[in-house]
Design an enzyme around this catalytic site. Sequence first.
Site, PDB file in Angstrom:
ATOM      1  N   GLY A  53       0.843  -1.194   0.000  1.00  0.00           N
ATOM      2  CA  GLY A  53       0.000   0.000   0.000  1.00  0.00           C
ATOM      3  C   GLY A  53       0.874   1.237   0.000  1.00  0.00           C
ATOM      4  N   CYS A  80       5.455  -5.882   1.550  1.00  0.00           N
ATOM      5  CA  CYS A  80       5.769  -4.460   1.488  1.00  0.00           C
ATOM      6  C   CYS A  80       5.099  -3.707   2.649  1.00  0.00           C
ATOM      7  CB  CYS A  80       5.415  -3.891   0.121  1.00  0.00           C
ATOM      8  SG  CYS A  80       6.183  -2.281  -0.150  1.00  0.00           S
ATOM      9  N   TYR A  81       4.098  -2.867   2.397  1.00  0.00           N
ATOM     10  CA  TYR A  81       3.419  -2.192   3.514  1.00  0.00           C
ATOM     11  C   TYR A  81       2.888  -3.247   4.493  1.00  0.00           C
ATOM     12  CZ  TYR A  81       0.042   0.662   6.102  1.00  0.00           C
ATOM     13  OH  TYR A  81      -0.653   1.289   7.104  1.00  0.00           O
ATOM     14  N   HIS A 166       7.974  -7.586  -3.596  1.00  0.00           N
ATOM     15  CA  HIS A 166       6.635  -7.979  -4.043  1.00  0.00           C
ATOM     16  C   HIS A 166       6.708  -9.351  -4.688  1.00  0.00           C
ATOM     17  CE1 HIS A 166       4.286  -4.344  -3.236  1.00  0.00           C
ATOM     18  NE2 HIS A 166       5.471  -3.753  -3.318  1.00  0.00           N
ATOM     19  N   GLU A 168       4.248 -11.017  -5.703  1.00  0.00           N
ATOM     20  CA  GLU A 168       3.170 -11.212  -6.682  1.00  0.00           C
ATOM     21  C   GLU A 168       3.484 -10.664  -8.063  1.00  0.00           C
ATOM     22  OE1 GLU A 168       3.336  -9.119  -4.242  1.00  0.00           O
ATOM     23  OE2 GLU A 168       2.259  -7.259  -4.597  1.00  0.00           O
ATOM     24  N   SER A 219     -14.529  -1.262 -28.331  1.00  0.00           N
ATOM     25  CA  SER A 219     -13.405  -0.583 -28.958  1.00  0.00           C
ATOM     26  C   SER A 219     -12.706  -1.489 -29.959  1.00  0.00           C
ATOM     27  CB  SER A 219     -12.400  -0.183 -27.875  1.00  0.00           C
ATOM     28  OG  SER A 219     -11.830  -1.366 -27.328  1.00  0.00           O
ATOM     29  N   GLY A 220     -13.118  -2.770 -30.001  1.00  0.00           N
ATOM     30  CA  GLY A 220     -12.399  -3.719 -30.844  1.00  0.00           C
ATOM     31  C   GLY A 220     -11.219  -4.318 -30.111  1.00  0.00           C
ATOM     32  N   GLY A 221     -10.954  -3.839 -28.901  1.00  0.00           N
ATOM     33  CA  GLY A 221      -9.854  -4.380 -28.101  1.00  0.00           C
ATOM     34  C   GLY A 221     -10.266  -5.655 -27.386  1.00  0.00           C
ATOM     35  N   VAL A 222      -9.300  -6.256 -26.719  1.00  0.00           N
ATOM     36  CA  VAL A 222      -9.530  -7.553 -26.076  1.00  0.00           C
ATOM     37  C   VAL A 222     -10.649  -7.459 -25.024  1.00  0.00           C
ATOM     38  CG1 VAL A 222      -8.416  -9.451 -24.841  1.00  0.00           C
ATOM     39  CG2 VAL A 222      -7.025  -7.899 -26.224  1.00  0.00           C
ATOM     40  N   ASP A 223     -10.566  -6.456 -24.153  1.00  0.00           N
ATOM     41  CA  ASP A 223     -11.468  -6.440 -23.000  1.00  0.00           C
ATOM     42  C   ASP A 223     -12.932  -6.285 -23.410  1.00  0.00           C
ATOM     43  OD1 ASP A 223      -9.054  -6.441 -21.726  1.00  0.00           O
ATOM     44  OD2 ASP A 223      -9.097  -4.308 -21.229  1.00  0.00           O
ATOM     45  N   SER A 224     -13.208  -5.273 -24.256  1.00  0.00           N
ATOM     46  CA  SER A 224     -14.620  -5.061 -24.582  1.00  0.00           C
ATOM     47  C   SER A 224     -15.144  -6.197 -25.459  1.00  0.00           C
ATOM     48  CB  SER A 224     -14.845  -3.698 -25.241  1.00  0.00           C
ATOM     49  OG  SER A 224     -14.082  -3.555 -26.402  1.00  0.00           O
ATOM     50  N   THR A 225     -14.271  -6.827 -26.252  1.00  0.00           N
ATOM     51  CA  THR A 225     -14.744  -7.930 -27.100  1.00  0.00           C
ATOM     52  C   THR A 225     -15.065  -9.153 -26.247  1.00  0.00           C
ATOM     53  OG1 THR A 225     -13.349  -7.061 -28.850  1.00  0.00           O
ATOM     54  CG2 THR A 225     -14.234  -9.254 -29.194  1.00  0.00           C
ATOM     55  N   LYS A 369      -5.619  -8.712 -17.287  1.00  0.00           N
ATOM     56  CA  LYS A 369      -5.555  -9.026 -18.716  1.00  0.00           C
ATOM     57  C   LYS A 369      -5.310 -10.523 -18.981  1.00  0.00           C
ATOM     58  CE  LYS A 369      -5.293  -6.081 -21.942  1.00  0.00           C
ATOM     59  NZ  LYS A 369      -6.391  -5.164 -22.078  1.00  0.00           N
TER      60      LYS A 369
END
Length: 603
Positions: A53, A80-81, A166, A168, A219-225, A369
Amino acid sequence: MPMDKIAVLDFGGQYAHLIANRVRRLGVYSEIFDGETTAAKLQGYKGIIFSGGPQSVYEHDSVKCDPKILELGVPILGICYGHQLLAYIQGAKVEPAHLREFGLTEMKVVKAEGVFKGLDAVETVWMSHGDSVKELPPGYEVIGESPGENAAIANFSKNFYGFQFHVEVVHTVHGMKILKNFLDLCGVEYTWKIDDYIAQEIEAIRSKVGDKKVFLMVSGGVDSTVAFALLEKALGPERVYGLFVDTGYLRLNEREQVKKALTDLGFSNLHIRDESKRYFESLRDKYDPEAKRKIIGDLFLEVQKDVADELKLNPDEWLLGQGTIYPDTIETGGTRHAAKIKTHHNRVPQIEELMKAGRIIEPLAQLYKDEVRQVGEKLGLPTAMVWRHPFPGPGLAVRCLCAHGEKYPDHHTTVEKKIDQILKPHGLTCKILPIQSVGVQGDFRTYKHPLALMGAVEACDFALLDQLATTLINQFKEINRVIVTVTPNKMETFRVQNKYLTPDRIELLQKADAKVSEFLVENKLQREIWQFPTVLLPLSVNRESGESVVLRPVCSEEAMTASFYRMDQKLLKGLSAAIFEIPGITAVFYDVTNKPPGTIEWE
Ligand code: XMP
């Protein structure tokens, strides 16, 4: 069915969800809780992880956990924090570190057992901290040492561990192995699967949408598709409506390409609007990156409302859908203890209002992603679509830096002289550029200057440049990026001109960006390079007119951290020469900054 779960306590920044993502990847259910959650609510979890954090534990208003958590009798890992907090509540001293560490560092493994089982004698780990644990709490010992203080500590009898690094992030080379060791110590069952996620999400969509319909921004991008495919699977094609807005900040020929791709996928209810004039007009004299982002985000909503009115859609029958993924929320400062890095287009205040009113649906909002791609593959989307490079919603508007006057940090020539001393043995010289861009350090947004390195960088020694960039940015607070010149012209003076988001500049950037896209395809580098922003700076060299381009290829897994891509010399020469040939370009630079301290995009 009861299942084993790990609780992740969120102390802000970007980390809690990334930890939860990593735990899922290892096949274990994880659940995120606010850092102040009481011990009583955490009963039954097989292990607890305290996230990183942005705060300092010794500040009185920083987030603290319920100390009774230590009595739950399950393994605890602080990162970390979280590591500093775990030590602090057990009586340790936490203070500003004598060495702030941002980026990769070597950790000597003192005890290769328990969480460190199977590690090498020296491990590459990734840090981003300004504080450190000075004195250990009773019962603890040091199990890992780095040039900073106490990189890893353990209380073996209680099964409590604290890591300054970190675990992760992908840059901690054996991070997943260490996390798996921790999960083994928790005695969990490995039962989590992406198919279960899809099934649960389909149920969640149906229950949230009820008998309404979804108006999805695409948008034609990965996420919205992927969001579109998931919504259609849950609701059927007739209840999902898509809107694609051409902002004018798209890539060359992108509108046609997206239309074809989405139509080929069977997206029948697709509406396309050219709103470029409206966008250019609204951003005509804007130069501040956050101001640009807010206007673009608000305009998306205005356009959506206009289209809904034209189509006479009754707002009570529709929800607004977005392909938002987790990093969009977190970077906007959208969780309780997170600092704002930037306002993503899908997280402007108006959208947040709609969210509160329950009018937004975002089926991927908890994912990163890599998981979105997994869902896309499971839903049968074509590989080329699933593996498209990420592209920001505000498009090239982000990557087209604007300027309103030259800006240098105080005493910049003195700072340059100091840096030149460090660079001299390597045959390099430097200039601090009179422009600023956004970066991220210790979980906070920065807005600082790039440092340009010049000299014998022809034979780019990337290992050296990596090390120099990390040390210089850690040492000099005036800069947050390091770039090297990759064009043959000798650079003596730099000038920044007042420039804004105008169609001619976007066109120039589109040309350079198109060369980069061709280059990626020709050299089959689309997978090896995770994302490749091409950036336009209103910076001219040696009194010439024209602008500069920065090449920013990165390797990443989920965009929260990234390392700059080490491009083959010959390929880099060819690419930079091709861009240098574009009329109006006076210089080409290569960005050798990791994230942090840089971000992936420039803005
Ligand atoms: P940074 O520049 O913060 O970017 O390292 C992290 C990732 O997010 C993408 N990005 C955006 N994506 N809307 C989006 O959908 C946005 O407003 C936006 N801004 C940045 C960026 O391209 C990178 O992959």
